[in-house]
Write an enzyme that holds these catalytic residues in place. Sequence first.
Site, PDB file in Angstrom:
ATOM      1  N   ASP A  48      53.913  -0.532  35.426  1.00  0.00           N
ATOM      2  CA  ASP A  48      53.099   0.641  35.079  1.00  0.00           C
ATOM      3  C   ASP A  48      51.915   0.764  36.046  1.00  0.00           C
ATOM      4  OD1 ASP A  48      52.350   2.520  32.493  1.00  0.00           O
ATOM      5  OD2 ASP A  48      50.573   1.740  33.502  1.00  0.00           O
ATOM      6  N   TYR A  53      44.676   4.295  39.897  1.00  0.00           N
ATOM      7  CA  TYR A  53      44.509   2.842  40.065  1.00  0.00           C
ATOM      8  C   TYR A  53      44.355   2.518  41.559  1.00  0.00           C
ATOM      9  CZ  TYR A  53      46.515   2.398  35.300  1.00  0.00           C
ATOM     10  OH  TYR A  53      46.788   2.510  33.967  1.00  0.00           O
ATOM     11  N   LYS A  78      51.076   8.033  36.866  1.00  0.00           N
ATOM     12  CA  LYS A  78      50.348   9.004  36.034  1.00  0.00           C
ATOM     13  C   LYS A  78      49.626  10.057  36.865  1.00  0.00           C
ATOM     14  CE  LYS A  78      49.598   5.125  32.941  1.00  0.00           C
ATOM     15  NZ  LYS A  78      49.372   3.964  33.815  1.00  0.00           N
ATOM     16  N   HIS A 111      47.447  11.445  32.464  1.00  0.00           N
ATOM     17  CA  HIS A 111      46.658  10.223  32.239  1.00  0.00           C
ATOM     18  C   HIS A 111      45.705  10.313  31.045  1.00  0.00           C
ATOM     19  CE1 HIS A 111      45.472   6.418  34.618  1.00  0.00           C
ATOM     20  NE2 HIS A 111      45.184   6.258  33.357  1.00  0.00           N
TER      21      HIS A 111
END
Length: 272
Positions: A48, A53, A78, A111
């Site tokens: 994931d 990120y 996401k 998200h």
Amino acid sequence: MNILDETFTLNTGAPIPKVGFGTWQIPNGEQAYDSTVAALKNGYRHIDTALVYGNEESVGKAIRDSGIARNELFVTTKLPAEIKDATKVLEAFETSMERLGLEYVDLYLIHAPWPWTEIGADYRKENGEVWAEMEAIYNSGRAKAIGVSNFVVSDLKALFETAQVVPAVNQIRYFIGHTQEATVALSTEKGILVEAYSPLATGALLENEQIAAIAEKYGKSVAQISLRFVLQNGLLPLPKSTNETRIKQNADLDFEISADDMDYLNSLELSI
Ligand code: A2P
């Protein structure tokens, strides 16, 4: 059977491995690469990540270098929470795909229902429009499933008003003492699988004495009890670790917490 080989079934009919490797807060570069390699080497098949990120490049490289057949892996990324302009959705998706270096993702999530700088703000209309773009990506086959993250009951209800495709997943912050019952109940009722991010409360559960007492009784770590708790409540945990020993430990979950102990853990109110 090892928990890493067990699957839930999404409302698309696709299997999804019951434990995923979370990569939030793992920096791009060596750390994200090595952690993802360690996870894959130790049997994780569900990874994931997210555009925000910042580590899709290293995560994607680890996935590609692994030599594991793409159809044996489950990869989630996401759409940034900040993107509430539907005309920007495809571009963000293309950026993720380019960074990951993959032909498709198994799951693409919105998200959050609001930009992180405006938590709780009303973006219901925009989320409906963004969702239509997510549906177009789903229909193109480049995301095998689509879903949401951080959606609570009011966000889900608003989405249902215009959605053609019911989200496959709602990924929420979930751990012992923070179990978001109403959101889980509505998601489950609609056939939406709930995934638990920060299942260790980003480490805050590890020092908890009440959970430690249960862990001692089972001869397991607090992390293992916390992850098994998520699974026994019917959710999919996404533990994150950069340490191979802990990565392994977090997938060593073939034990059962008794109904009484589950009741106790479900009743805990923790101030985290
Ligand atoms: P580390 O990466 O050094 O292992 P969450 O999954 O809730 O986001 O929690 C992640 C945090 O918990 C990280 O700080 C991680 O540190 C730590 N962690 C993950 N697994 C374990 C474990 N089995 N035992 C102790 N700490 C863990």
